[in-house]
Design an enzyme around this catalytic site. Structure first.
Site, PDB file in Angstrom:
ATOM      1  N   LYS A  81       0.854  -1.130   0.140  1.00 42.26           N
ATOM      2  CA  LYS A  81       0.026   0.150   0.118  1.00 42.26           C
ATOM      3  C   LYS A  81       0.877   1.085   0.059  1.00 42.26           C
ATOM      4  O   LYS A  81       1.770   1.417   0.896  1.00 42.26           O
ATOM      5  CB  LYS A  81      -0.920   0.043   1.281  1.00 42.26           C
ATOM      6  CG  LYS A  81      -1.887   1.047   1.155  1.00 42.26           C
ATOM      7  CD  LYS A  81      -2.558   1.356   2.699  1.00 42.26           C
ATOM      8  CE  LYS A  81      -3.158   2.912   2.619  1.00 42.26           C
ATOM      9  NZ  LYS A  81      -1.967   3.876   2.595  1.00 42.26           N
ATOM     10  N   GLY A 112       4.096   3.360  10.716  1.00 42.24           N
ATOM     11  CA  GLY A 112       3.391   4.704  10.929  1.00 42.24           C
ATOM     12  C   GLY A 112       3.065   5.159  12.271  1.00 42.24           C
ATOM     13  O   GLY A 112       3.800   4.706  13.008  1.00 42.24           O
ATOM     14  N   SER A 113       1.856   5.779  12.265  1.00 41.47           N
ATOM     15  CA  SER A 113       1.558   6.498  13.410  1.00 41.47           C
ATOM     16  C   SER A 113       1.007   5.354  14.512  1.00 41.47           C
ATOM     17  O   SER A 113       0.653   4.443  14.110  1.00 41.47           O
ATOM     18  CB  SER A 113       0.446   7.267  13.301  1.00 41.47           C
ATOM     19  OG  SER A 113      -0.851   6.798  13.156  1.00 41.47           O
ATOM     20  N   ARG A 114       1.083   5.748  15.818  1.00 43.99           N
ATOM     21  CA  ARG A 114       0.522   4.499  16.808  1.00 43.99           C
ATOM     22  C   ARG A 114      -0.793   4.398  16.446  1.00 43.99           C
ATOM     23  O   ARG A 114      -1.538   3.456  16.708  1.00 43.99           O
ATOM     24  CB  ARG A 114       0.833   5.278  18.291  1.00 43.99           C
ATOM     25  CG  ARG A 114       0.460   4.195  19.300  1.00 43.99           C
ATOM     26  CD  ARG A 114       0.328   4.795  20.537  1.00 43.99           C
ATOM     27  NE  ARG A 114       1.934   5.124  21.025  1.00 43.99           N
ATOM     28  CZ  ARG A 114       2.566   5.355  22.122  1.00 43.99           C
ATOM     29  NH1 ARG A 114       1.565   5.636  23.393  1.00 43.99           N
ATOM     30  NH2 ARG A 114       3.440   5.745  22.396  1.00 43.99           N
ATOM     31  N   GLY A 171      -1.662   2.104  13.803  1.00 43.27           N
ATOM     32  CA  GLY A 171      -1.081   1.069  13.842  1.00 43.27           C
ATOM     33  C   GLY A 171      -1.855   0.120  14.696  1.00 43.27           C
ATOM     34  O   GLY A 171      -1.961  -1.348  14.566  1.00 43.27           O
ATOM     35  N   GLU A 192       5.994  -0.618  13.425  1.00 44.61           N
ATOM     36  CA  GLU A 192       6.887   0.266  13.786  1.00 44.61           C
ATOM     37  C   GLU A 192       6.418   1.600  14.122  1.00 44.61           C
ATOM     38  O   GLU A 192       5.910   2.326  12.989  1.00 44.61           O
ATOM     39  CB  GLU A 192       8.043   0.545  12.918  1.00 44.61           C
ATOM     40  CG  GLU A 192       9.402   1.052  13.466  1.00 44.61           C
ATOM     41  CD  GLU A 192      10.001   2.028  12.709  1.00 44.61           C
ATOM     42  OE1 GLU A 192       9.910   3.183  13.046  1.00 44.61           O
ATOM     43  OE2 GLU A 192      10.653   1.572  11.802  1.00 44.61           O
ATOM     44  N   CYS A 203      11.910   8.165  12.722  1.00 49.93           N
ATOM     45  CA  CYS A 203      11.378   7.332  13.982  1.00 49.93           C
ATOM     46  C   CYS A 203      12.381   7.392  15.024  1.00 49.93           C
ATOM     47  O   CYS A 203      12.258   7.156  16.205  1.00 49.93           O
ATOM     48  CB  CYS A 203      11.229   6.186  13.442  1.00 49.93           C
ATOM     49  SG  CYS A 203      12.180   5.347  12.187  1.00 49.93           S
ATOM     50  N   GLU A 249       4.783  12.007  21.471  1.00 41.74           N
ATOM     51  CA  GLU A 249       5.670  12.179  20.609  1.00 41.74           C
ATOM     52  C   GLU A 249       5.424  13.293  19.872  1.00 41.74           C
ATOM     53  O   GLU A 249       4.230  13.785  19.277  1.00 41.74           O
ATOM     54  CB  GLU A 249       5.587  11.039  19.560  1.00 41.74           C
ATOM     55  CG  GLU A 249       6.654  11.005  18.389  1.00 41.74           C
ATOM     56  CD  GLU A 249       6.516   9.792  17.342  1.00 41.74           C
ATOM     57  OE1 GLU A 249       7.516   9.314  16.957  1.00 41.74           O
ATOM     58  OE2 GLU A 249       5.652   9.558  17.084  1.00 41.74           O
TER      59      GLU A 249
END
Lengths: 542, 542
Positions: free
Chosen positions: B180, B237-239, B242, B259, B296, B387
Site C-alpha cells: 500500500k 506509521g502512527s501509533r 498501527g 514500527e 522514528c 511524540e
C-alpha cells in the site's frame, strides 16, 4: 476444618488472600481430594508480579551457568522424587501411572529441563551478532519482567506451568516465571514447585525467580496479564480460554504463546487405503487411544476415499476402538465437554458409527467414530472441525480426488497434518500435491505416520498457524528454538564494554559459543574472525 | 478531466473500482500535483488478495535463485532510475533531493534489496534443522499467502511498501507482497512499482508476486487484514493507525509487525554534561534537524542534571536550532499535528524554551524545545511522552540522580535509548546502572551517540518493546534477522523425499548452507556431519 494450602511467593510458601478455595478430585472415584487450594485474589497476583519484576533485574545479570545449574538440579530433584510425583499425578488425573506418568512423561520433563540447561550453557540460542567495524552488537535477551506460564490439564508434568516446556524455555531465556497450576492437578504442581524452590535455593537464583499459584478468577488473570510487570505469557489449553487471554495480552503488546485446539487431520490416499488400510486403521486406533485421546496431537479428522477399502478401514478401526474399554478421563467435566462436542458434530449432520455416549456415572466416554460425506463436510466445514477432546474422530469420505484438495483449503490451522500414501503408483503425484497444500495449514507434516508422539528434539515444531497457536513462527517444543519465544532482540551501539553481556564481548565466553561476527558464524573472538571459504557473508559493504 | 491512475494488480496496471480519488501535494508550495489516484474499494482489495494467494502457491516452490534474481534486478532498476525517482520523491515530500534522497536513502534502499538477495541465496536464514536418526527436518518457510506492507510518509524509498525493508524481507521469505503506497508520495511509489514489475517479469516470478495499490478507506484496510488470503502485515506509521491495524490482525491471529512512535530518550550524566555538554548539544541539534526531525529515531526526550552545565547545554542547543531555518515538512498536516503535540505537552505543564509555532502558510514549524523539572515529569509521565514528530524535544531537568532511574521506570517502549557519560569518574557506576535499566525499554542502546543513522547491517536492531513496535523479539532492519518476521516454522516428520524443500534434503544445496544437523551447525551433507570439538550439541539422547 481443612486449612488452605499456601502458594509459592517470593521463595516462601505463603498463606495469602484468596477470593475462594477449591479442591481437586480423583476422576476415577469422583471423590474430592483432601487438600484445599486458594483461588488467589488480585492483591496476591500483584505481589507475585512485583516479586517477579524484582527478580528479573537480578536474574538478567547472573551467569548462564547459574541458570543452567538450577535447571539441572531441578531435573535431578524431580528424578529423585519421581515416584511420589507420579503417584499424586495419577490420583489427580487418572492417567496411567506406568509407563505414562512415572516413565514416559517424567523422563520427557526431566530431559526438557536438561536440554534447556545445555542450551543455556551453550549460549548459541542468543544468536549473538557483532559488526566489529561499527561496534554494533546484538542478541536475544530476557524480556525484562515476569513470564506467566499456564499449563494444561492433560500433561501434568511435561507441560506443567512450573516444570514443563514453557517453564524451561522462559527460565532458559533468563526470565523469572510465575506458574499457574491447573485446577485438575494442584497436588502434582505443589510437589513440583517444592522441587523447583529447592533447586532455586541450591543454585542461588534471585528470590522470586520461580513462583507458583493455583488458581484465580478469570477476570483477575486477564488483569494480571495486562500488568506491566508481566512481559510474556505461555498458555496451553482450550481455545476459548486462550483467545480471551490473547486479547488481554494483545492490548498491552505482551508477547503471548498459545497452544490451543487441533484436530490433526490425516489424509489417506487410495493406494494406501487399498493396500494397507487395515494396518493404518490399527495405527490410528492406537494413536486415538493414547491417553484416552486427551492429547493435542490426537487424530480427530480422517479423510479417505469412499469405497470398499474405506469400509474395511472403518471396520478395523471401529473394532479396535470398541474392543478397548474406555478409560477414566481427566475429569467428569472433560467427559461432559466431549459429549457436547460429539453432539454438536452430530447435530451438524455427521453420522454416528460407534460410541457417542457417556459411561455414567464415571468420567468416561465411549470411544467414538462419526462419518460424513465430503460433499456435506464442504458445505459447513467449520462445524465439522469442532475439536472432540478424547478418543473420537470424524471420518470424511471422498467420492472424488479433488475433494481432498478442497477439504485442505477449508482447514483451520492445526499442529499436525498427516498424509498416508504409497510411495509409487497412483498416490505419488497427489500425495506430493496434497503435502504441499497441507504444510501451510500445519506446524508438522507427517508421512505414513500418526501425529501422537512428539520427539523433544531441536528439529521438532510443535506449533502451527492460528488458531492452533497464536503465531506460526514459533514452536513450543524443540530447544533451542522454543527459547526465542521468551526473548527480546536488543542491540548495543558503541556501548561501554562494561555494559555488554558476556556473549557480546570481544572474547568468546566459552571458546565454543557460535556467534555471527561480520556476517560470518564463528567461534573465534572478535578481531580474530576471518571469513571462511565455506560460509558466505550476508553483510554487504556500506 | 484528469484520469485516475491504474493500480498494479496481477502484473498489470489496471483501472479498478474506486470509492474515491486523491491527489498528492507539493508540500513546498501547497499545490496539488497533477495525477489523481484511486481510493481502492473492497472489491479491488479482494482481487489483490486473491491474486497474492494464488501467487503464493507458485512462489513457494520457486528456487531461491529466482527470488534473489528478482531482488537484484529490482535493485539495479532502481539504481538506473534513481534520478527520476528522487526527483518525484523530492517534489512529493520536500525531503532534500541531494544528498538525502538521491544518494543516502536511495543507496540504502538498493543495498537492502541486495542484502536480501544475498540472504536468499545464502539460505542460512531458514535455520534448517535436521535430526537424521528420526528423519525430522524443520525450517522457516513462507507464510502461505500474501503479505500486506504499508510504508510510512517519512521514508518514501527505504521504507516504501513496494521497495523498503519490510518489502525486501517479506519477498526474501518467499511471500508475495501487496504494497500500500503512502498518500503523501504516490508518484514515487508508482515509479518504484514500475521497476518492481519489470524486475518481476525479468526474473519470471509468478503473476501477482508484487502488487500495489495507493489508498483505501481505513475500515476496508481492516477488512483486508482479516481476509484469510492475507497472512502477514508490515506497518510503519502512527501509533493510532498501527494499533487499529494490530487489533484487526490479532483477531485473526495474523502476524503483524509494527514500527510506531518513539521518543528516543537521551540521558546525559553529570560528568558528560559538565565536561562536554555543549559538544553533546551540537550533536543532538544535528540529529534533531536531520529530515526536520521526521525520523522514528529522532531525539525527543533529553534528560540531564539541573545546574550551570545544563544551562550551557540548553543554550548551545537552542542557539543551534534557532540559527537553522525550519524546512518544509512532509505535509501541512504534519506541521499541524506537530503543533497539536507541542500544545499537548505544554498544556501538561512543560515550559516552552524556543519555537512552538507554525510558520504560516507553509508546511513548516519552528524548531522547538520545551523543558520540565523531573519532579513534574514524574507526576504524569505519560503526558510528557507524547511524540512530537518533527524538530522538537522535551528537556527534563533532574535535581537528584535517583530521578534518572525513576524516569527510566516510567518510559514506554522505545526504538532507542542513549546514555552520555564520561568513561571514568563519577559517571561510570551510574552509567552502567542506567544502561542496564534502559536496555529493557529499548531495542537499541547507544553510548555517547545520537540515535539517528540506522546502519543496515546484520547486527542492527530496529525494534523494541510495545508500543514502539508490536513485539520485542523482532527487528525491522538487519538482514537476515528481519526476514524471520514473515516466515512460519514448519517441520517434516519422516516425509517423502520428494516433498522436502531443497534446504532440508540430505545434500547441502549449495555446499555452503549452514544447517543444524543432529544439533550441530555444519555445512556438510546429512549423513556426513560429525560432531566437532568446538561445537557442543544441544540435543540430548532420547
Amino acid at each position: 476444618m481443612m486449612t488452605t494450602q499456601p502458594i509459592l511467593l517470593r521463595d516462601t510458601w505463603t498463606d495469602t488472600a484468596a477470593s475462594d478455595t477449591f479442591q481437586a478430585h480423583n476422576p476415577a472415584t469422583g471423590q474430592a481430594l483432601n487438600d484445599r487450594y486458594p483461588v488467589s485474589d488480585m492483591s496476591t497476583l500483584r505481589q507475585l508480579a512485583q516479586a517477579a519484576a524484582e527478580a528479573a533485574r537480578e536474574l538478567e545479570n547472573r551467569p548462564p551457568e547459574q541458570i543452567a545449574g538450577f535447571l539441572r538440579t531441578y531435573a535431578d530433584n524431580i528424578d529423585t522424587h519421581r515416584e511420589a510425583i507420579a503417584q499424586i499425578a495419577h490420583t489427580e488425573t487418572a492417567l496411567d501411572h506406568h509407563p505414562r506418568l512415572v516413565n514416559t512423561e517424567m523422563d520427557r520433563t526431566i530431559d526438557q529441563l536438561r536440554q534447556a540447561a545445555d542450551a543455556v550453557e551453550n549460549r548459541s540460542w542468543v544468536c549473538a551478532s557483532i559488526e566489529p567495524d561499527l561496534d554494533l552488537r546484538s542478541q536475544y535477551e530476557p524480556l525484562g519482567g515476569g513470564v506467566l506460564v499456564m499449563g494444561p490439564s492433560n500433561f501434568p508434568l511435561a507441560y506443567n506451568g512450573i516444570a514443563g516446556g514453557d517453564f524451561a524455555a522462559a527460565i532458559a531465556a533468563g526470565n523469572p516465571v510465575i506458574a499457574k497450576g491447573h485446577t485438575l492437578h494442584p497436588g502434582t504442581t505443589r510437589l513440583l514447585a517444592e522441587q523447583a524452590l529447592a533447586a532455586s535455593k541450591t543454585a542461588g537464583l534471585p528470590e522470586g525467580s520461580v513462583q507458583m499459584f493455583y488458581h484465580c478468577k478469570p477476570e483477575d488473570g486477564l488483569e494480571l496479564i495486562r500488568m506491566p510487570e508481566i512481559v510474556g505469557v505461555g498458555f496451553t489449553g482450550s481455545r476459548k480460554a486462550g483467545l480471551s487471554l490473547k486479547k488481554a495480552a494483545d492490548e498491552t503488546g505482551t508477547p503471548i504463546y498459545l497452544e490451543l485446539s487441533s484436530i490433526n487431520p490425516i489424509f489417506i490416499l487410495p493406494g494406501a487405503c487399498e493396500s494397507r488400510g487395515e494396518k493404518i486403521a490399527g495405527s490410528i486406533a492406537e494413536s486415538m487411544l493414547a491417553a484416552s485421546g486427551q492429547q493435542c496431537t490426537s487424530p480427530g479428522l480422517l479423510i479417505l476415499p469412499a469405497g470398499a477399502a474405506a469400509d474395511g478401514f472403518i471396520n478395523t478401526l471401529s473394532t479396535a476402538l470398541t474392543e478397548t474399554e474406555p478409560k477414566v478421563m481427566l475429569s467428569a467435566d472433560g467427559a461432559e465437554h466431549l459429549d457436547e462436542s460429539v453432539r454438536t458434530v452430530r447435530d451438524a449432520g455427521a453420522k454416528l458409527l460407534i460410541g457417542g455416549k457417556r459411561v455414567h456415572p464415571d468420567a468416561r466416554f465411549e470411544h467414538t467414530l462419526l462419518s460424513i460425506d465430503a460433499g456435506d463436510f464442504l458445505k459447513k466445514p467449520e462445524a465439522f472441525q469442532r475439536e472432540m477432546f478424547g478418543t473420537a474422530a470424524l471420518i470424511v469420505l471422498c467420492e472424488r480426488s479433488d475433494q481432498f484438495d478442497s477439504i485442505i483449503e477449508t482447514l483451520e490451522g492445526n499442529l499436525t497434518g498427516s498424509v498416508y500414501s504409497q510411495p509409487e503408483g497412483e498416490d505419488a503425484e497427489p500425495a506430493q500435491r496434497l503435502a504441499r497444500l497441507l504444510r501451510r495449514r500445519v506446524g508438522r507434516l507427517l508421512h505414513n505416520e500418526v501425529p501422537t508422539g512428539v520427539s523433544v528434539r531441536p528439529s521438532m515444531v510443535h506449533g502451527g498457524p492460528f488458531p492452533a497457536t497464536g503465531h506460526p513462527g514459533f514452536t513450543a517444543v524443540g530447544i533451542p528454538t522454543a527459547i526465542h519465544r521468551f526473548a527480546a532482540r536488543r542491540c548495543y551501539d558503541r556501548a561501554d564494554r562494561r555494559w555488554l553481556p558476556e556473549g557480546l564481548r570481544d572474547a568468546n565466553p566459552t571458546g565454543r559459543m557460535l556467534r555471527r561476527i561480520g556476517g560470518i558464524w564463528t567461534t573465534d573472538d572478535v578481531g580474530k574472525a576471518s571469513p571462511k571459504a565455506d560460509q558466505r557473508s550476508v553483510s554487504s559493504s556500506r
